[in-house]
Scaffold this motif. Structure first.
Motif, PDB file in Angstrom:
ATOM      1  N   LEU A  29       0.814  -1.213   0.000  1.00 45.76           N
ATOM      2  CA  LEU A  29       0.000   0.000   0.000  1.00 45.76           C
ATOM      3  C   LEU A  29       0.851   1.268   0.000  1.00 45.76           C
ATOM      4  O   LEU A  29       0.320   2.366   0.125  1.00 45.76           O
ATOM      5  N   ALA A  30       2.183   1.107  -0.158  1.00 48.01           N
ATOM      6  CA  ALA A  30       3.060   2.286  -0.134  1.00 48.01           C
ATOM      7  C   ALA A  30       3.774   2.513  -1.458  1.00 48.01           C
ATOM      8  O   ALA A  30       4.608   3.409  -1.568  1.00 48.01           O
ATOM      9  N   GLY A  31       3.485   1.697  -2.464  1.00 49.52           N
ATOM     10  CA  GLY A  31       4.114   1.894  -3.784  1.00 49.52           C
ATOM     11  C   GLY A  31       5.497   1.277  -3.910  1.00 49.52           C
ATOM     12  O   GLY A  31       6.188   1.512  -4.904  1.00 49.52           O
ATOM     13  N   HIS A  90       2.650  -0.580   6.842  1.00 56.53           N
ATOM     14  CA  HIS A  90       2.677  -0.667   5.377  1.00 56.53           C
ATOM     15  C   HIS A  90       3.998  -0.272   4.750  1.00 56.53           C
ATOM     16  O   HIS A  90       4.249  -0.572   3.591  1.00 56.53           O
ATOM     17  N   GLY A  91       4.855   0.412   5.487  1.00 55.46           N
ATOM     18  CA  GLY A  91       6.161   0.792   4.953  1.00 55.46           C
ATOM     19  C   GLY A  91       6.168   2.197   4.364  1.00 55.46           C
ATOM     20  O   GLY A  91       5.141   2.886   4.296  1.00 55.46           O
ATOM     21  N   ILE A  92       7.351   2.599   3.903  1.00 56.57           N
ATOM     22  CA  ILE A  92       7.553   3.953   3.374  1.00 56.57           C
ATOM     23  C   ILE A  92       7.361   3.981   1.859  1.00 56.57           C
ATOM     24  O   ILE A  92       6.674   4.852   1.320  1.00 56.57           O
ATOM     25  N   LYS A 122       5.441   7.548   1.321  1.00 54.10           N
ATOM     26  CA  LYS A 122       5.682   8.240   2.595  1.00 54.10           C
ATOM     27  C   LYS A 122       7.102   8.751   2.709  1.00 54.10           C
ATOM     28  O   LYS A 122       7.546   9.123   3.794  1.00 54.10           O
ATOM     29  N   LYS A 123       7.840   8.768   1.572  1.00 55.50           N
ATOM     30  CA  LYS A 123       9.242   9.213   1.619  1.00 55.50           C
ATOM     31  C   LYS A 123       9.374  10.589   2.261  1.00 55.50           C
ATOM     32  O   LYS A 123      10.256  10.836   3.068  1.00 55.50           O
ATOM     33  N   ALA A 124       8.456  11.475   1.885  1.00 52.27           N
ATOM     34  CA  ALA A 124       8.559  12.858   2.361  1.00 52.27           C
ATOM     35  C   ALA A 124       8.407  12.927   3.877  1.00 52.27           C
ATOM     36  O   ALA A 124       8.793  13.928   4.492  1.00 52.27           O
ATOM     37  N   TRP A 125       7.829  11.859   4.472  1.00 52.46           N
ATOM     38  CA  TRP A 125       7.528  11.904   5.900  1.00 52.46           C
ATOM     39  C   TRP A 125       8.458  11.048   6.742  1.00 52.46           C
ATOM     40  O   TRP A 125       8.288  10.966   7.956  1.00 52.46           O
ATOM     41  N   LYS A 139      12.964   4.161  -3.549  1.00 48.47           N
ATOM     42  CA  LYS A 139      12.010   3.714  -2.535  1.00 48.47           C
ATOM     43  C   LYS A 139      12.635   3.935  -1.148  1.00 48.47           C
ATOM     44  O   LYS A 139      13.845   3.829  -1.003  1.00 48.47           O
ATOM     45  N   VAL A 140      11.832   4.234  -0.178  1.00 51.74           N
ATOM     46  CA  VAL A 140      12.197   4.551   1.220  1.00 51.74           C
ATOM     47  C   VAL A 140      12.894   5.926   1.298  1.00 51.74           C
ATOM     48  O   VAL A 140      12.500   6.775   2.067  1.00 51.74           O
ATOM     49  N   PHE A 141      14.002   6.125   0.527  1.00 46.92           N
ATOM     50  CA  PHE A 141      14.585   7.463   0.407  1.00 46.92           C
ATOM     51  C   PHE A 141      15.204   7.609  -0.974  1.00 46.92           C
ATOM     52  O   PHE A 141      15.461   6.623  -1.658  1.00 46.92           O
TER      53      PHE A 141
END
Ligand code: FAD
Length: 462
Positions: free
Chosen positions: A75-77, A418-420, A424-427, A457-459
């Motif tokens: 759910l996080a791409g 759900h992971g980054i 959610k990278k920006a957060w 992904k992640v950062f």
């Protein structure tokens, strides 16, 4: 370069192992996050660890990036392809190699679906400790790469706690065969843990050794009305002290969630009065009568202490299902909210109630008349909330800024489960200090110096 590279890949994996263009099924172009589809350079479908290793060695030699794909239910791409990179699907590596009932250890390839493992364990009188709604499609490799949680966390922990060992392939094709079925093994760094929850940014998980447990023979379910969040914490603590590890689920639903669930699913209100909070509790054990007695006795104490205001105990499997139906309103979210802006956060347990109240008040102050629902596993610090986009002018970015800003203030986590991924990278910085992110980058640079594993992904690359 790309045709020479693709020819070499096809020579190593065979024509079934490498698909390009229209031969790639559309489902491989994105995941459940709703991200726009992206066409990969090729879809690579290895059938063994040796083929994963060969594919990654070729990618390394040609400097081609790799996006690992499991069941694509993330759910996080995280599994969304990257243009110019290959997508590497584990779908052909779906063997349950063994389940040892005596030692409680299952050996599986990463492409086994969660449901296939659950069913194989159950057929042997065993249970696998992780369960979640996407069980039919999500894969063990994806579950490990996201350190999935779900329904059984209170009793069994997350994926990390299920994993005794795993085999992973690094970006340059090196195989790390960390498949040792011993709980005690203090020989330097426990490397398997860096791959669990890494969302495919450090290597490809190919096989795993997982714990399986004797299946409980009895289960009891109760729905309990509560005056406030402090009562929920007291009730959970009481249940844990009286029933110990028998407490399998402690799901909390705020009034807004119960109202929406009853409305959306045309159910009857569970209690005569409109209570602020409702807890759905599952306990499991070996003996039905003893379990029910322990549940009733704990509830009796809760009534005396004033923590429980009302309760319903399921008298049959059908009644238990009916109680769980109230919690299952989450399946309605995509069609009932326009769209649903979903959050999967965690907070220090003692602060969850205060966070929920603060967050709801802040949403209403900014968007009078906003509609949102609060619910969560709570027993494991996880709070979900969904905001109806139509009631906040569709401004998902502003809602995220508000909610994640509060999560940071409460020292919580922007992703409980759900992971980054991409979304959610920006957060990430709201839940991790710069020093923590720098340490993550150092691990990434050590294991994947060319930055080929799941880039972006992640950062983002430093
Ligand atoms: C209806 C529904 C309910 C859900 N409920 C829950 C829930 O309760 N709890 C929860 O935690 N999650 C839940 N999820 C989210 C999702 O199911 C989990 O994150 C799941 O673990 C993803 O597994 P997957 O195989 O689909 O992985 P994918 O979506 O394919 O991939 C997820 C990430 O893992 C990486 N990855 C996949 N396979 C490998 C591998 N073999 N090696 C290395 N990296 C890999 C990918 O690159 C990506 O970054 C739910 C999703 C849906 C659609």
């Amino acid at each position: 370069m790309s045709s020479e590279f693709l020819d070499a890949l096809t020579a190593a994996l065979g024509p079934d192992g490498v698909l390009t263009g229209d031969a790639i099924a559309p489902r491989h172009l994105t995941d459940w996050s709703g991200h726009a589809p992206v066409q990969p350079l090729a879809l690579v479908r290895p059938a063994s660890t040796a083929e994963v290793s060969a594919a990654l060695a070729l990618c390394h030699a040609h400097c081609v990036a790799v996006v690992p794909q499991g069941g694509l239910t993330g759910l996080a791409g995280g599994a969304v392809p990257v243009a110019g990179a290959i997508a590497l699907s584990l779908e052909r590596m779906n063997a349950i190699e063994s389940i040892d009932t005596a030692t409680g250890v299952a050996t599986v390839q990463a492409g086994v679906t969660l449901q296939a493992l659950q069913e194989a364990a159950l057929a042997r009188g065993l249970v696998f400790g992780v369960d979640l709604g996407a069980r039919g499609s999500c894969q063990i490799g994806g579950n490990l790469a996201t350190n999935a949680g779900g329904n059984g966390v209170l009793q069994f922990g997350m994926m990390r706690e299920q994993c005794l060992g795993l085999e992973a392939v690094l970006a340059d094709g090196t195989v790390l065969p960390m498949l040792r079925p011993m709980q005690k093994n203090n020989t330097g760094y426990d490397l398997k843990h860096v791959f669990i929850g890494a969302e495919g940014t450090l290597g490809v998980i190919t096989r795993a050794l997982l714990r399986v447990y004797p299946a409980p023979r009895a289960r009891a379910t109760a729905l309990v009305a509560l005056p406030d969040f402090e009562a929920a914490l007291s009730l959970l603590s009481l249940f844990k002290s009286r029933l110990g590890t028998a407490v399998a689920a402690f799901e909390l639903m705020w009034r807004d969630f119960v109202v929406a669930s009853v409305d959306w699913q045309q159910l009857r209100e569970p209690f005569d009065a409109a209570h602020p909070l409702v807890a759905l509790i599952d306990v499991t054990g070996a003996d039905e009568a003893a379990l029910r007695e322990a549940l009733e006795s704990a509830l009796g104490e809760a009534f005396e202490a004033g923590t429980a205001l009302d309760a319903a105990i399921a008298q049959s499997g059908a009644q238990a299902q009916a109680l769980w139906k109230i919690r299952e309103a989450t399946a309605e979210l995509p069609s009932r909210m326009r769209p649903a802006i979903n959050f999967d956060v965690s907070l220090p347990m003692a602060d969850i109630g205060r966070f929920a109240d603060t967050c709801r008040a802040a949403l209403s102050a900014r968007w009078p008349g906003q509609s949102s629902v609060f619910f969560g596993h709570v027993g494991d610090s996880n709070l979900h909330l969904s905001v109806d986009g139509a009631t906040v002018g569709g401004d998902a970015d502003a809602v995220e800024t508000l909610v994640y800003g509060l999560v940071e203030r409460f020292a919580g986590s922007v992703s409980a489960e759900h992971g980054i991924g991409l979304h959610k990278k920006a957060w990430l910085g709201a839940s991790r200090t710069p020093a923590e992110v720098a340490a993550m980058r150092a691990i990434k640079a050590a294991l994947d110096p060319l930055g080929l594993m799941n880039p972006g992904k992640v950062f983002d690359a430093a």
